[in-house]
Design a protein around this motif. Structure first.
Motif, PDB file in Angstrom:
ATOM      1  N   VAL A  14      42.087  45.209  41.657  1.00 48.86           N
ATOM      2  CA  VAL A  14      42.762  43.752  42.005  1.00 48.86           C
ATOM      3  C   VAL A  14      43.195  43.987  43.742  1.00 48.86           C
ATOM      4  CG1 VAL A  14      44.958  42.433  41.629  1.00 48.86           C
ATOM      5  CG2 VAL A  14      43.615  43.497  39.757  1.00 48.86           C
ATOM      6  N   ALA A  15      43.773  45.029  43.867  1.00 51.84           N
ATOM      7  CA  ALA A  15      44.358  45.165  45.365  1.00 51.84           C
ATOM      8  C   ALA A  15      43.054  45.294  46.342  1.00 51.84           C
ATOM      9  CB  ALA A  15      45.156  46.704  45.318  1.00 51.84           C
ATOM     10  N   ARG A  16      42.030  45.525  46.045  1.00 54.86           N
ATOM     11  CA  ARG A  16      41.089  45.644  46.749  1.00 54.86           C
ATOM     12  C   ARG A  16      40.249  44.429  47.015  1.00 54.86           C
ATOM     13  NH1 ARG A  16      36.143  47.007  45.101  1.00 54.86           N
ATOM     14  NH2 ARG A  16      36.809  48.229  43.471  1.00 54.86           N
ATOM     15  N   LEU A  17      40.160  43.787  45.812  1.00 51.80           N
ATOM     16  CA  LEU A  17      39.479  42.311  45.908  1.00 51.80           C
ATOM     17  C   LEU A  17      40.400  41.174  46.042  1.00 51.80           C
ATOM     18  CD1 LEU A  17      37.225  42.780  42.785  1.00 51.80           C
ATOM     19  CD2 LEU A  17      36.539  43.035  45.203  1.00 51.80           C
ATOM     20  N   ASN A  18      41.901  41.615  45.940  1.00 54.50           N
ATOM     21  CA  ASN A  18      42.651  40.294  46.236  1.00 54.50           C
ATOM     22  C   ASN A  18      42.717  39.396  45.185  1.00 54.50           C
ATOM     23  OD1 ASN A  18      45.188  40.134  47.828  1.00 54.50           O
ATOM     24  ND2 ASN A  18      44.232  38.536  48.916  1.00 54.50           N
ATOM     25  N   SER A  19      42.448  39.673  43.812  1.00 52.74           N
ATOM     26  CA  SER A  19      41.892  38.813  42.790  1.00 52.74           C
ATOM     27  C   SER A  19      42.070  39.234  41.572  1.00 52.74           C
ATOM     28  CB  SER A  19      40.751  37.945  43.174  1.00 52.74           C
ATOM     29  OG  SER A  19      40.343  37.048  42.188  1.00 52.74           O
ATOM     30  N   PHE A  20      42.729  38.724  40.746  1.00 45.27           N
ATOM     31  CA  PHE A  20      42.756  39.097  39.080  1.00 45.27           C
ATOM     32  C   PHE A  20      41.179  38.473  38.439  1.00 45.27           C
ATOM     33  CE2 PHE A  20      46.768  39.838  39.737  1.00 45.27           C
ATOM     34  CZ  PHE A  20      47.528  40.373  38.665  1.00 45.27           C
ATOM     35  N   SER A  21      40.749  37.581  39.050  1.00 42.57           N
ATOM     36  CA  SER A  21      39.603  37.174  38.388  1.00 42.57           C
ATOM     37  C   SER A  21      38.132  37.829  38.746  1.00 42.57           C
ATOM     38  CB  SER A  21      39.314  35.702  38.694  1.00 42.57           C
ATOM     39  OG  SER A  21      39.233  35.125  40.068  1.00 42.57           O
ATOM     40  N   ARG A  22      38.274  38.266  40.168  1.00 44.54           N
ATOM     41  CA  ARG A  22      37.046  39.061  40.706  1.00 44.54           C
ATOM     42  C   ARG A  22      37.123  40.428  40.208  1.00 44.54           C
ATOM     43  NH1 ARG A  22      37.936  35.935  45.627  1.00 44.54           N
ATOM     44  NH2 ARG A  22      39.106  37.550  46.595  1.00 44.54           N
ATOM     45  N   ALA A  23      38.352  40.936  40.049  1.00 40.37           N
ATOM     46  CA  ALA A  23      38.723  42.187  39.589  1.00 40.37           C
ATOM     47  C   ALA A  23      38.239  42.364  38.273  1.00 40.37           C
ATOM     48  CB  ALA A  23      40.077  42.700  39.509  1.00 40.37           C
ATOM     49  N   ALA A  24      38.327  41.235  37.497  1.00 38.78           N
ATOM     50  CA  ALA A  24      37.971  41.273  35.933  1.00 38.78           C
ATOM     51  C   ALA A  24      36.655  41.099  35.932  1.00 38.78           C
ATOM     52  CB  ALA A  24      38.555  39.949  35.192  1.00 38.78           C
ATOM     53  N   ALA A  25      35.807  40.328  36.935  1.00 36.41           N
ATOM     54  CA  ALA A  25      34.465  40.311  36.977  1.00 36.41           C
ATOM     55  C   ALA A  25      33.806  41.651  37.127  1.00 36.41           C
ATOM     56  CB  ALA A  25      33.905  39.387  37.729  1.00 36.41           C
ATOM     57  N   GLU A  26      34.273  42.389  38.239  1.00 40.45           N
ATOM     58  CA  GLU A  26      33.799  43.698  38.537  1.00 40.45           C
ATOM     59  C   GLU A  26      34.135  44.710  37.477  1.00 40.45           C
ATOM     60  OE1 GLU A  26      34.674  46.055  42.591  1.00 40.45           O
ATOM     61  OE2 GLU A  26      36.148  46.467  41.405  1.00 40.45           O
ATOM     62  N   LEU A  27      35.017  44.674  36.827  1.00 37.85           N
ATOM     63  CA  LEU A  27      35.439  45.667  35.604  1.00 37.85           C
ATOM     64  C   LEU A  27      34.817  45.104  34.245  1.00 37.85           C
ATOM     65  CD1 LEU A  27      39.189  46.225  36.683  1.00 37.85           C
ATOM     66  CD2 LEU A  27      37.224  47.724  37.002  1.00 37.85           C
ATOM     67  N   ASN A  28      34.010  43.943  34.341  1.00 35.99           N
ATOM     68  CA  ASN A  28      33.591  43.543  32.773  1.00 35.99           C
ATOM     69  C   ASN A  28      34.359  43.494  31.982  1.00 35.99           C
ATOM     70  OD1 ASN A  28      31.395  42.559  31.704  1.00 35.99           O
ATOM     71  ND2 ASN A  28      30.808  44.270  30.867  1.00 35.99           N
ATOM     72  N   VAL A  29      35.981  42.849  32.045  1.00 36.60           N
ATOM     73  CA  VAL A  29      36.665  42.842  31.113  1.00 36.60           C
ATOM     74  C   VAL A  29      37.403  41.280  31.395  1.00 36.60           C
ATOM     75  CG1 VAL A  29      37.454  45.182  31.071  1.00 36.60           C
ATOM     76  CG2 VAL A  29      38.554  43.738  32.542  1.00 36.60           C
ATOM     77  N   SER A  30      37.987  40.756  30.276  1.00 39.46           N
ATOM     78  CA  SER A  30      38.760  39.485  30.627  1.00 39.46           C
ATOM     79  C   SER A  30      39.700  39.481  31.707  1.00 39.46           C
ATOM     80  CB  SER A  30      39.164  38.977  29.177  1.00 39.46           C
ATOM     81  OG  SER A  30      40.438  39.744  28.767  1.00 39.46           O
ATOM     82  N   GLN A  31      40.292  38.344  32.347  1.00 37.83           N
ATOM     83  CA  GLN A  31      41.327  38.158  33.335  1.00 37.83           C
ATOM     84  C   GLN A  31      42.564  38.469  32.368  1.00 37.83           C
ATOM     85  OE1 GLN A  31      41.187  34.979  35.826  1.00 37.83           O
ATOM     86  NE2 GLN A  31      43.334  34.795  36.546  1.00 37.83           N
ATOM     87  N   SER A  32      42.747  38.117  31.375  1.00 38.39           N
ATOM     88  CA  SER A  32      43.923  38.584  30.483  1.00 38.39           C
ATOM     89  C   SER A  32      44.120  39.975  30.372  1.00 38.39           C
ATOM     90  CB  SER A  32      44.036  37.691  29.215  1.00 38.39           C
ATOM     91  OG  SER A  32      43.042  38.266  28.394  1.00 38.39           O
ATOM     92  N   ALA A  33      42.928  40.582  30.076  1.00 37.89           N
ATOM     93  CA  ALA A  33      43.109  42.062  29.906  1.00 37.89           C
ATOM     94  C   ALA A  33      43.660  42.700  31.426  1.00 37.89           C
ATOM     95  CB  ALA A  33      41.879  42.670  29.748  1.00 37.89           C
ATOM     96  N   VAL A  34      43.154  42.212  32.539  1.00 36.93           N
ATOM     97  CA  VAL A  34      43.521  42.623  33.791  1.00 36.93           C
ATOM     98  C   VAL A  34      45.034  42.442  33.847  1.00 36.93           C
ATOM     99  CG1 VAL A  34      43.184  42.203  36.332  1.00 36.93           C
ATOM    100  CG2 VAL A  34      41.356  42.399  35.054  1.00 36.93           C
ATOM    101  N   SER A  35      45.542  41.100  33.568  1.00 31.99           N
ATOM    102  CA  SER A  35      47.104  40.833  33.812  1.00 31.99           C
ATOM    103  C   SER A  35      47.838  41.945  32.837  1.00 31.99           C
ATOM    104  CB  SER A  35      47.104  39.385  33.435  1.00 31.99           C
ATOM    105  OG  SER A  35      46.455  38.781  34.290  1.00 31.99           O
ATOM    106  N   HIS A  36      47.185  42.249  31.691  1.00 30.21           N
ATOM    107  CA  HIS A  36      48.156  42.923  30.591  1.00 30.21           C
ATOM    108  C   HIS A  36      48.080  44.260  31.210  1.00 30.21           C
ATOM    109  CE1 HIS A  36      49.329  44.717  27.109  1.00 30.21           C
ATOM    110  NE2 HIS A  36      48.579  45.761  27.404  1.00 30.21           N
ATOM    111  N   GLN A  37      47.277  44.943  32.035  1.00 31.33           N
ATOM    112  CA  GLN A  37      47.084  46.336  32.480  1.00 31.33           C
ATOM    113  C   GLN A  37      48.286  46.331  33.615  1.00 31.33           C
ATOM    114  OE1 GLN A  37      46.052  49.148  31.263  1.00 31.33           O
ATOM    115  NE2 GLN A  37      44.445  48.478  29.778  1.00 31.33           N
ATOM    116  N   ILE A  38      48.043  45.349  34.712  1.00 32.04           N
ATOM    117  CA  ILE A  38      48.972  45.252  35.790  1.00 32.04           C
ATOM    118  C   ILE A  38      50.430  45.045  35.299  1.00 32.04           C
ATOM    119  CG2 ILE A  38      49.601  43.830  37.986  1.00 32.04           C
ATOM    120  CD1 ILE A  38      46.955  45.455  38.285  1.00 32.04           C
ATOM    121  N   ARG A  39      50.537  44.342  34.444  1.00 31.53           N
ATOM    122  CA  ARG A  39      51.943  44.059  33.768  1.00 31.53           C
ATOM    123  C   ARG A  39      52.352  45.382  33.061  1.00 31.53           C
ATOM    124  NH1 ARG A  39      50.844  39.573  31.803  1.00 31.53           N
ATOM    125  NH2 ARG A  39      50.748  40.289  29.551  1.00 31.53           N
ATOM    126  N   ALA A  40      51.644  46.102  32.410  1.00 31.39           N
ATOM    127  CA  ALA A  40      52.055  47.602  31.822  1.00 31.39           C
ATOM    128  C   ALA A  40      52.478  48.499  33.142  1.00 31.39           C
ATOM    129  CB  ALA A  40      50.953  47.925  30.955  1.00 31.39           C
TER     130      ALA A  40
END
Length: 312
Positions: A14-40
């Protein structure tokens, strides 16, 4: 106690791509999963790592500090894991000064790719000295070798000499009513002959206009004449282009000019050169010195730099 480890590569992405959605696409997970990990991760650290302003996402100061602290460790873990699995990382990022990248590295890239087709190379240009950090690049061509944890190998000391376009060189000969051989002989003892022509100065090397020419005249124990006409440019690349378009005579450095190139738009004027205080180094993290990609790039650049020294 360790933080939630699954969240660390998510945070880096997320920090490198400056985007939750682009990070989700790179990691092949949902955007909500990315948000959950960052929140944790933020809950564990007790700090906000990102600042959201409408559609824009930026790292907080705590986020920047945390990224700097963990990015190198994540890279080490990934490389060590790939080596154990027998997967050699062939991606490599090189950070270089803009003039070096355009004038020296770019014309040689096809040779590098021919000799090392396995490498996946990314070139990053910098105006000033690149920050020696894994987050910037994997290896560097820089004048800064004083960084703990990095190895630096000397490439060469920078040299400056006067050049002009072919048309302008002809103008010099016509104005002075000299042949090429006569001009060459006269310039050996009277380099001040050039002071009657417009001189091109750049700010970049000495951080002061005309300082390059002051050093050049000083090499022969003389001062810049008060009546010299100067064209001033902020960057050495602009001075090079100005000389190419017959605005006058510029001082350029050795890596910007290849005397063996018969198609060069510039002529090296047969007179003295000067050394600057800058020494160029090939630098990389000591802990990464045995990586195949870095060793291949290093050997190739050292070989090319040795031929550069031979022509100065």
């Amino acid at each position: 106690m360790l933080p939630p480890l699954k969240a660390l590569p998510v945070f880096e992405s997320v920090a490198r791509l400056n985007s939750f959605s682009r990070a989700a696409a790179e990691l092949n997970v949902s955007q909500s999963a990315v948000s959950h990990q960052i929140r944790a991760l933020e809950d564990y650290l007790g700090e906000s790592l990102f600042q959201r302003q409408g559609r824009y996402l930026t790292l907080t100061q705590e986020g920047k500090n945390y990224l700097d602290a963990i990015s190198s460790s994540l890279s080490h873990i990934a490389r060590a894991s790939n080596q154990i699995r027998g997967e050699e990382d062939t991606k490599i990022r090189i950070a270089v000064y803009s003039s070096f990248a355009v004038c020296w590295l770019m014309p040689r890239l096809s040779d590098l790719q021919h000799k090392h087709p396995n490498l996946d190379i990314t070139i990053t240009m910098t105006h000033g000295a690149p920050e020696l950090s894994d987050k910037t690049a994997d290896c560097f061509i820089t004048t800064d070798q004083e960084k703990r944890g990095f190895e630096s190998t000397l490439l060469y000391q920078e040299t400056l000499f006067p050049v002009c376009s072919h048309a302008f060189y002809q103008e010099i000969k016509n104005t002075l009513n000299l042949t090429s051989e006569e001009l060459k002989e006269q310039l050996k003892s009277k380099p001040e002959l050039l002071e009657g022509f417009p001189l091109i100065t750049s700010f970049g090397i000495y951080n002061e206009y005309t300082e390059d020419w002051r050093s050049w005249f000083l090499e022969r124990n003389s001062a810049i004449p008060s009546n010299v006409k100067f064209h001033k440019f902020s960057h050495l690349l602009l001075a090079y282009e100005a000389a190419k378009h017959s605005l006058g005579i510029a001082l350029v450095n050795d890596y910007m000019f290849n005397e063996k190139d018969t198609n060069s738009p510039l002529v090296r004027i047969p007179t003295h050169h000067i050394h600057t205080n800058d020494h160029f180094f090939f630098s990389y993290k000591t802990s990464r010195r045995n990586e195949t990609a870095i060793k291949e790039i290093k050997q190739w650049i050292l070989n090319e730099a040795s031929s550069l020294k031979a022509h100065t």
